[in-house]
Design an enzyme around this catalytic site. Structure first.
Site, PDB file in Angstrom:
ATOM      1  N   SER A  50       0.845  -1.205   0.000  1.00 41.02           N
ATOM      2  CA  SER A  50       0.000   0.000   0.000  1.00 41.02           C
ATOM      3  C   SER A  50       0.879   1.254   0.000  1.00 41.02           C
ATOM      4  O   SER A  50       2.099   1.174   0.242  1.00 41.02           O
ATOM      5  CB  SER A  50      -0.878   0.007   1.256  1.00 41.02           C
ATOM      6  OG  SER A  50      -0.055   0.195   2.397  1.00 41.02           O
ATOM      7  N   ASP A  82      -1.244  -1.248  -3.922  1.00 44.35           N
ATOM      8  CA  ASP A  82      -2.592  -1.330  -3.362  1.00 44.35           C
ATOM      9  C   ASP A  82      -3.103   0.057  -2.971  1.00 44.35           C
ATOM     10  O   ASP A  82      -2.421   0.798  -2.265  1.00 44.35           O
ATOM     11  CB  ASP A  82      -2.520  -2.250  -2.124  1.00 44.35           C
ATOM     12  CG  ASP A  82      -3.864  -2.529  -1.507  1.00 44.35           C
ATOM     13  OD1 ASP A  82      -4.843  -2.670  -2.260  1.00 44.35           O
ATOM     14  OD2 ASP A  82      -3.934  -2.626  -0.264  1.00 44.35           O
ATOM     15  N   HIS A 196     -13.059  -2.562   5.380  1.00 38.17           N
ATOM     16  CA  HIS A 196     -11.628  -2.683   5.672  1.00 38.17           C
ATOM     17  C   HIS A 196     -11.343  -2.672   7.179  1.00 38.17           C
ATOM     18  O   HIS A 196     -12.007  -1.964   7.933  1.00 38.17           O
ATOM     19  CB  HIS A 196     -10.863  -1.477   5.104  1.00 38.17           C
ATOM     20  CG  HIS A 196     -10.588  -1.540   3.640  1.00 38.17           C
ATOM     21  ND1 HIS A 196     -11.163  -0.684   2.738  1.00 38.17           N
ATOM     22  CD2 HIS A 196      -9.753  -2.323   2.922  1.00 38.17           C
ATOM     23  CE1 HIS A 196     -10.697  -0.945   1.527  1.00 38.17           C
ATOM     24  NE2 HIS A 196      -9.846  -1.939   1.606  1.00 38.17           N
ATOM     25  N   ASN A 262      -8.314  -9.611  -1.266  1.00 38.07           N
ATOM     26  CA  ASN A 262      -7.315  -8.829  -0.528  1.00 38.07           C
ATOM     27  C   ASN A 262      -7.404  -9.055   0.979  1.00 38.07           C
ATOM     28  O   ASN A 262      -8.456  -8.836   1.580  1.00 38.07           O
ATOM     29  CB  ASN A 262      -7.562  -7.337  -0.764  1.00 38.07           C
ATOM     30  CG  ASN A 262      -7.188  -6.880  -2.149  1.00 38.07           C
ATOM     31  OD1 ASN A 262      -6.951  -7.689  -3.035  1.00 38.07           O
ATOM     32  ND2 ASN A 262      -7.135  -5.570  -2.346  1.00 38.07           N
TER      33      ASN A 262
HETATM   34  P1  13P Z   1      -8.260  -5.855   5.279  1.00 42.38           P
HETATM   35  O1  13P Z   1      -7.099  -5.168   5.924  1.00 42.38           O
HETATM   36  O2  13P Z   1      -9.557  -5.471   5.887  1.00 42.38           O
HETATM   37  O3  13P Z   1      -8.056  -7.319   5.130  1.00 42.38           O
HETATM   38  O4  13P Z   1      -8.309  -5.276   3.779  1.00 42.38           O
HETATM   39  C1  13P Z   1      -7.236  -5.510   2.934  1.00 42.38           C
HETATM   40  C2  13P Z   1      -7.399  -4.761   1.682  1.00 42.38           C
HETATM   41  O5  13P Z   1      -8.488  -4.528   1.209  1.00 42.38           O
HETATM   42  C3  13P Z   1      -6.191  -4.302   1.012  1.00 42.38           C
HETATM   43  O6  13P Z   1      -6.495  -3.546  -0.118  1.00 42.38           O
HETATM   44  O1  G3H Z   2      -6.794  -1.813   2.298  1.00 42.58           O
HETATM   45  C1  G3H Z   2      -5.845  -1.347   2.924  1.00 42.58           C
HETATM   46  C2  G3H Z   2      -4.708  -2.156   3.340  1.00 42.58           C
HETATM   47  O2  G3H Z   2      -5.004  -3.015   4.399  1.00 42.58           O
HETATM   48  C3  G3H Z   2      -3.514  -1.304   3.597  1.00 42.58           C
HETATM   49  O3  G3H Z   2      -3.642  -0.563   4.743  1.00 42.58           O
HETATM   50  O4  G3H Z   2      -2.830   1.740   4.250  1.00 42.58           O
HETATM   51  O5  G3H Z   2      -2.647   0.749   6.534  1.00 42.58           O
HETATM   52  O6  G3H Z   2      -1.187  -0.059   4.709  1.00 42.58           O
HETATM   53  P1  G3H Z   2      -2.500   0.550   5.091  1.00 42.58           P
HETATM   54 ZN    ZN Z   3      -8.422  -2.520   0.198  1.00 42.88          ZN
END
Ligand code: 13P
Ligand code: G3H
Ligand code: ZN
Length: 334
Positions: A50, A82, A196, A262
């Site tokens: 991410s 991501d 999320h 994901n």
């Molecule tokens: P979670 O952290 O809720 O599993 O979501 C992951 C995600 O969507 C990353 O893009």
């Molecule tokens: O969907 C989001 C991912 O879990 C990444 O989260 O921005 O905290 O790395 P983050």
């Molecule tokens: Zn996500």
């Protein structure tokens, strides 16, 4: 083998009715655990980074770690960006050697989401790299903190008002069809009820909406926020979570065409759990490796069982033989 793009992996998953696991990583231990789990399951895998992970680790470090893990593996490994929320971040990842991108324009007005998504898709296509876009909004659990009773422990469905707010953000099938046609995206992240950042897997998905989106768009569909989603109907029964006729679990969603799943929070929680347990067992520890290794092993076990649930176990060989993935490697990044 060298990193591969997500394009062929997702198309094959779509054709054959399974999903590829896309796991978020923030450090070397998580990357190693995810790739080792995929190797042991003979599964293709997506390691996703991410914008937050890039800010934490630095783009060169994290790219190099995933690239090395992929090169040492004998299964296909994708390096995916991501939730990129702007044009520049995506282009920097493209230049850095990511083999799959995401633009998340879900906070923007629709026209702006379409405009930026199509510009990134065009640039990425010129380099042979696929783009995931997002339609509807997949919220964060933190958005609803004030609506969660202090006694709420994530062992039952989210409160009705939260459910209604999540449902109001879901993707519209007709709009999704137009969105895909206009942006030329390679895959689409769809809001179908997931949230999320949840610490337990209790949230059902709207399978009726998933089917409508699948039939309208034709592109591989992506689920975000899978850490919080109910995995199986047996789990629902065990937790006494009643599903409406239009609702279902991760297992149901895969049967109905979901291609990429994901998982982020669960990876972080595994690392935390492993470290915490090891520290409780040995509070005098001085060697950090003795804490990190149990965390890494906890991630590995979880990723292996998710890969089996997603149906991608054993699909590595088939994927590389029949789609010529080795040839589709992004050679100009070497
Ligand atoms: P979670 O952290 O809720 O599993 O979501 C992951 C995600 O969507 C990353 O893009
Ligand atoms: O969907 C989001 C991912 O879990 C990444 O989260 O921005 O905290 O790395 P983050
Ligand atoms: Zn996500």
């Amino acid at each position: 083998m060298p990193l591969v793009t997500s394009k062929e992996l997702l198309l094959r998953a779509q054709q054959e009715g399974y999903a590829i696991g896309a796991f978020n990583a923030n450090n070397m231990e998580a990357v190693q655990a995810i790739v080792e789990a995929a190797e042991e399951e003979r599964a293709p895998v997506i390691v996703q980074i991410s914008a937050g992970a890039i800010a934490y680790a630095g783009i060169d470090f994290i790219r190099s770690i995933v690239k090395t893990a992929g090169e040492l593996a004998t299964v296909p490994v994708v390096l995916h960006y991501d939730h990129g929320t702007d044009f520049d971040g995506n282009i920097q990842c493209l230049r850095s050697g990511f083999t799959s991108l995401m633009f998340d324009g879900s906070d923007l007005p629709l026209e702006e989401n379409i405009e930026i998504s199509s510009r990134i898709a065009e640039a990425a296509r010129a380099c042979g790299i696929p783009l995931e876009t997002e339609l509807g909004k997949i919220p964060k659990i933190e958005d609803y903190e004030d609506l969660l009773p202090s006694s709420y422990d994530y062992s039952s469905k989210l409160p009705m008002e939260v459910q209604e707010r999540v449902a109001a953000l879901m993707a519209e099938p007709e709009q999704a069809e137009e969105f895909c046609a206009l942006t030329h995206c390679d895959s689409l992240a769809v809001a179908i009820g997931s949230v999320h950042g949840m610490k337990r897997d209790i949230q059902p998905l709207n399978i009726q909406r998933l089917i409508a989106l699948r039939d309208r768009t034709g592109v591989p569909l992506v689920l975000h926020g899978a850490s919080g989603v109910l995995r199986t109907r047996e789990d629902a029964d065990r937790m006494a979570i009643r599903l409406e006729s239009y609702e279902g679990t991760l297992e149901d969603a895969i049967k109905h065409g979901l291609c990429k799943i994901n998982v982020g929070t669960e990876i972080n929680m595994c690392l935390i759990r492993g470290i915490k347990r090891a520290f409780q067992q040995n509070p005098r520890v001085k060697d950090i490796r003795k804490l990190l290794l149990p965390g890494k092993n906890e991630i590995k076990q979880t990723v292996r069982s998710l890969i089996r649930l997603f149906g991608s176990s054993g699909m590595a060989g088939a994927a590389s033989e029949s789609t010529g993935l080795v040839e589709s490697v992004v050679k100009h990044y070497e």
